[in-house]
Write a protein that holds these residues in place. Structure first.
Motif, short mmCIF file in Angstrom:
data_model
loop_
_atom_site.label_atom_id
_atom_site.label_comp_id
_atom_site.label_asym_id
_atom_site.label_seq_id
_atom_site.Cartn_x
_atom_site.Cartn_y
_atom_site.Cartn_z
N THR A 197 0.84 -1.19 0.00
CA THR A 197 0.00 0.00 0.00
C THR A 197 0.88 1.25 0.00
OG1 THR A 197 -1.75 -1.09 1.19
CG2 THR A 197 -1.68 1.28 1.38
N GLY A 240 -8.26 5.74 0.50
CA GLY A 240 -6.87 5.46 0.88
C GLY A 240 -5.92 5.91 -0.23
N THR A 241 -4.87 5.11 -0.46
CA THR A 241 -3.87 5.48 -1.46
C THR A 241 -4.48 5.61 -2.85
OG1 THR A 241 -2.22 4.26 -0.19
CG2 THR A 241 -1.65 4.82 -2.46
N LEU A 242 -5.21 4.57 -3.28
CA LEU A 242 -5.80 4.62 -4.62
C LEU A 242 -6.80 5.77 -4.72
CD1 LEU A 242 -4.48 1.92 -5.24
CD2 LEU A 242 -6.69 1.01 -5.93
N ARG A 253 -15.09 4.91 5.94
CA ARG A 253 -15.78 4.38 7.10
C ARG A 253 -16.20 5.46 8.08
NH1 ARG A 253 -12.02 -0.78 8.05
NH2 ARG A 253 -10.54 0.73 7.21
N THR A 257 -19.68 5.07 5.09
CA THR A 257 -20.09 3.88 4.33
C THR A 257 -21.60 3.60 4.43
OG1 THR A 257 -18.01 3.03 5.16
CG2 THR A 257 -19.26 1.57 3.75
N THR A 278 -12.41 1.51 -4.81
CA THR A 278 -11.00 1.32 -4.45
C THR A 278 -10.82 0.67 -3.07
OG1 THR A 278 -10.69 3.43 -3.30
CG2 THR A 278 -10.49 3.49 -5.68
N PRO A 304 -10.36 -2.29 -0.21
CA PRO A 304 -9.81 -3.66 -0.18
C PRO A 304 -10.94 -4.69 -0.10
CG PRO A 304 -9.32 -2.51 1.88
CD PRO A 304 -10.05 -1.53 1.02
N GLU A 333 -16.30 -7.28 5.04
CA GLU A 333 -17.23 -6.16 5.03
C GLU A 333 -17.53 -5.67 3.61
OE1 GLU A 333 -16.99 -1.86 7.13
OE2 GLU A 333 -15.55 -3.37 7.79
N VAL A 379 -11.30 -0.75 -9.77
CA VAL A 379 -9.86 -1.01 -9.76
C VAL A 379 -9.47 -1.65 -8.43
CG1 VAL A 379 -9.10 0.71 -11.45
CG2 VAL A 379 -9.48 1.40 -9.06
N ARG A 433 -11.02 -5.00 -6.26
CA ARG A 433 -10.98 -6.45 -6.41
C ARG A 433 -12.34 -6.90 -6.94
NH1 ARG A 433 -6.35 -6.20 -6.24
NH2 ARG A 433 -4.82 -7.20 -4.91
N ASP A 491 -10.87 -3.43 -14.15
CA ASP A 491 -9.49 -3.92 -14.15
C ASP A 491 -9.39 -5.25 -13.39
OD1 ASP A 491 -6.68 -3.44 -14.82
OD2 ASP A 491 -6.35 -3.20 -12.67
N HIS A 542 -6.07 -6.47 -15.00
CA HIS A 542 -5.50 -6.25 -13.67
C HIS A 542 -4.09 -5.65 -13.77
CE1 HIS A 542 -5.52 -7.64 -9.20
NE2 HIS A 542 -4.89 -6.49 -9.36
P1 NAD Z 1 -5.20 1.64 1.30
O1 NAD Z 1 -5.08 0.80 2.50
O2 NAD Z 1 -4.28 2.82 1.15
O3 NAD Z 1 -6.69 2.20 1.16
C1 NAD Z 1 -7.84 1.42 1.33
C2 NAD Z 1 -8.89 2.32 1.95
O4 NAD Z 1 -10.14 1.64 1.97
C3 NAD Z 1 -8.56 2.70 3.38
O5 NAD Z 1 -8.69 4.10 3.51
C4 NAD Z 1 -9.62 1.98 4.20
O6 NAD Z 1 -9.97 2.67 5.37
C5 NAD Z 1 -10.75 1.94 3.21
N1 NAD Z 1 -11.79 0.94 3.53
C6 NAD Z 1 -11.64 -0.32 3.97
N2 NAD Z 1 -12.84 -0.89 4.16
C7 NAD Z 1 -13.77 0.04 3.82
C8 NAD Z 1 -15.17 0.05 3.80
N3 NAD Z 1 -15.88 -1.00 4.19
N4 NAD Z 1 -15.80 1.19 3.39
C9 NAD Z 1 -15.09 2.28 3.02
N5 NAD Z 1 -13.74 2.33 3.02
C10 NAD Z 1 -13.09 1.22 3.42
O7 NAD Z 1 -5.03 0.66 0.08
P2 NAD Z 1 -4.82 1.05 -1.47
O8 NAD Z 1 -3.38 1.02 -1.79
O9 NAD Z 1 -5.60 2.26 -1.78
O10 NAD Z 1 -5.47 -0.21 -2.17
C11 NAD Z 1 -6.84 -0.49 -1.97
C12 NAD Z 1 -7.20 -1.81 -2.64
O11 NAD Z 1 -7.15 -1.65 -4.04
C13 NAD Z 1 -6.21 -2.93 -2.34
O12 NAD Z 1 -6.59 -3.63 -1.17
C14 NAD Z 1 -6.29 -3.79 -3.57
O13 NAD Z 1 -7.27 -4.78 -3.40
C15 NAD Z 1 -6.72 -2.84 -4.66
N6 NAD Z 1 -5.62 -2.50 -5.60
C16 NAD Z 1 -5.78 -2.81 -6.91
C17 NAD Z 1 -4.80 -2.48 -7.83
C18 NAD Z 1 -4.95 -2.82 -9.28
O14 NAD Z 1 -3.97 -3.09 -9.95
N7 NAD Z 1 -6.13 -2.78 -9.83
C19 NAD Z 1 -3.62 -1.83 -7.39
C20 NAD Z 1 -3.51 -1.51 -6.03
C21 NAD Z 1 -4.52 -1.84 -5.14
#
Ligand code: NAD
Length: 307
Positions: A87, A143-145, A165, A179, A195, A197, A201, A223, A225, A249, A273
């Motif tokens: 992440t 989050g990051t994405l 959340r 949420t 975006t 995870p 939930e 993007v 899962r 994706d 992906h």
């Molecule tokens: P991250 O941990 O930075 O961000 C995830 C965010 O989702 C967090 O802010 C978290 O609090 C929030 N979250 C979790 N459960 C939630 C819910 N029930 N309701 C609302 N928000 C919720 O992770 P990231 O780097 O942003 O990656 C997120 C997900 O994206 C990864 O877990 C991965 O599955 C997927 N991803 C896919 C690709 C791709 O190639 N398509 C690349 C990177 C990540």
């Protein structure tokens, strides 16, 4: 943990050449080597894309992806194996990919590419193309994405709202919904972008109620899962015209099976992906691993620790 040998598992090959990362990680204090399944046993730590049960004999496993839903967390803690993830590095890559989807839909680029393949001079109808400023994108997960997407779309004039959340504000998002108010949040957006995870939930979060709540002219982007979305219901919504289209994706089954109707839909963009792919991927992952090697040496807690 006394790190002597770090394995770069050859499953990372899907994303970058394993040797690039092994070379990047090389340090005087430990050996970094590309390994296959038969080399896991000799490693203290492994950097990997896929899971193998043999990792339970190591001390530390680092996932080159942010998503870690394929790892058995309970088994990791039962065997005292530390799991860290990637992440934090996919903000710009995925942000630009998502901006690309939105620009394709608004400027009809996917139609032109399809037409070109048939050597067809096919202009859009007068009311098909549009521009992005003033359109709303609701990003579910901040989050990051989510933040990377908000950054790039914001620069294109898109009004970005978010679902997380809590309802605390997040930079780059004009409005934040908790949420529990997902349906309300997505109901007025021209683009809904997922975006979050995959967790207990979020599994199936995008179901019939969510697609019903969206506008008929809205585009859906995933993007995150595949499991976050009820894919059959999404296909029905696309077929019946209660959604304008989708950019996907990630899928319930990857690779997306050849018989999936999603492949053949004009207003669906399928990408394999790879939203986070970049030629710098091995360096970005390598920097996280190096940071954690330093932390191990100084006895600090690990960055991006999941288990
Ligand atoms: P991250 O941990 O930075 O961000 C995830 C965010 O989702 C967090 O802010 C978290 O609090 C929030 N979250 C979790 N459960 C939630 C819910 N029930 N309701 C609302 N928000 C919720 O992770 P990231 O780097 O942003 O990656 C997120 C997900 O994206 C990864 O877990 C991965 O599955 C997927 N991803 C896919 C690709 C791709 O190639 N398509 C690349 C990177 C990540």
């Amino acid at each position: 943990l006394d790190l002597e040998r770090v394995g770069v598992h050859d499953s990372v090959e899907t994303v970058f050449p394993p040797e690039e990362l092994a070379t990047y990680l090389a340090a005087p204090s430990f050996e970094a080597a590309v390994i296959g399944d038969d080399g896991i046993g000799g490693c203290d730590a492994v950097v990997t894309l896929e899971h193998r049960d043999a990792f339970l004999e190591c001390e530390w496993v680092h996932s080159i992806q942010a998503g870690v839903d394929r790892f058995p967390f309970d088994a990791f803690s039962a065997h005292d194996v530390v799991l860290t993830n990637s992440t934090g590095i996919h903000d710009r890559t995925v942000g630009e990919t998502v901006a690309g989807y939105l620009l394709a839909f608004s400027r009809r680029l996917h139609d032109h590419v399809a037409n070109q393949r048939d050597r067809r001079w096919g202009r859009p109808d007068w009311d098909e193309a549009f521009t992005l400023p003033g359109k709303t994108a609701c990003v579910v997960g901040t989050g990051t994405l989510g933040s990377g997407i908000a950054d790039v779309l914001g620069a294109l004039g898109v009004r970005v709202t978010g679902v997380r959340r809590s309802s605390e504000p997040v930079p780059g998002f004009e409005e934040i919904y908790p949420t529990g108010e997902l349906l309300e949040a997505i109901s007025d957006a021209e683009f809904v972008i997922v975006t979050v995870p995959l967790t207990d939930e979020t599994r199936g979060l995008f179901d019939a109620a969510a697609f019903d709540a969206m506008r008929d002219d809205a585009y859906f982007v995933n993007v995150a899962r595949g499991g976050v979305v009820d894919q059959d219901t999404l296909v029905e919504a696309l077929e019946s015209g209660t959604l304008a289209g989708a950019a996907l994706d990630v899928f319930e089954d990857e690779p997306l099976p050849e018989e999936s109707p999603l492949w053949g839909m004009d207003e669906v963009i399928v990408t394999p992906h790879c939203a986070a792919f970049t030629r710098d991927y091995f360096r970005d992952v390598g920097d996280i691993v190096r940071e954690n090697v330093d932390r191990l040496e100084s006895g600090e807690s690990l960055y991006n620790r999941v288990v």
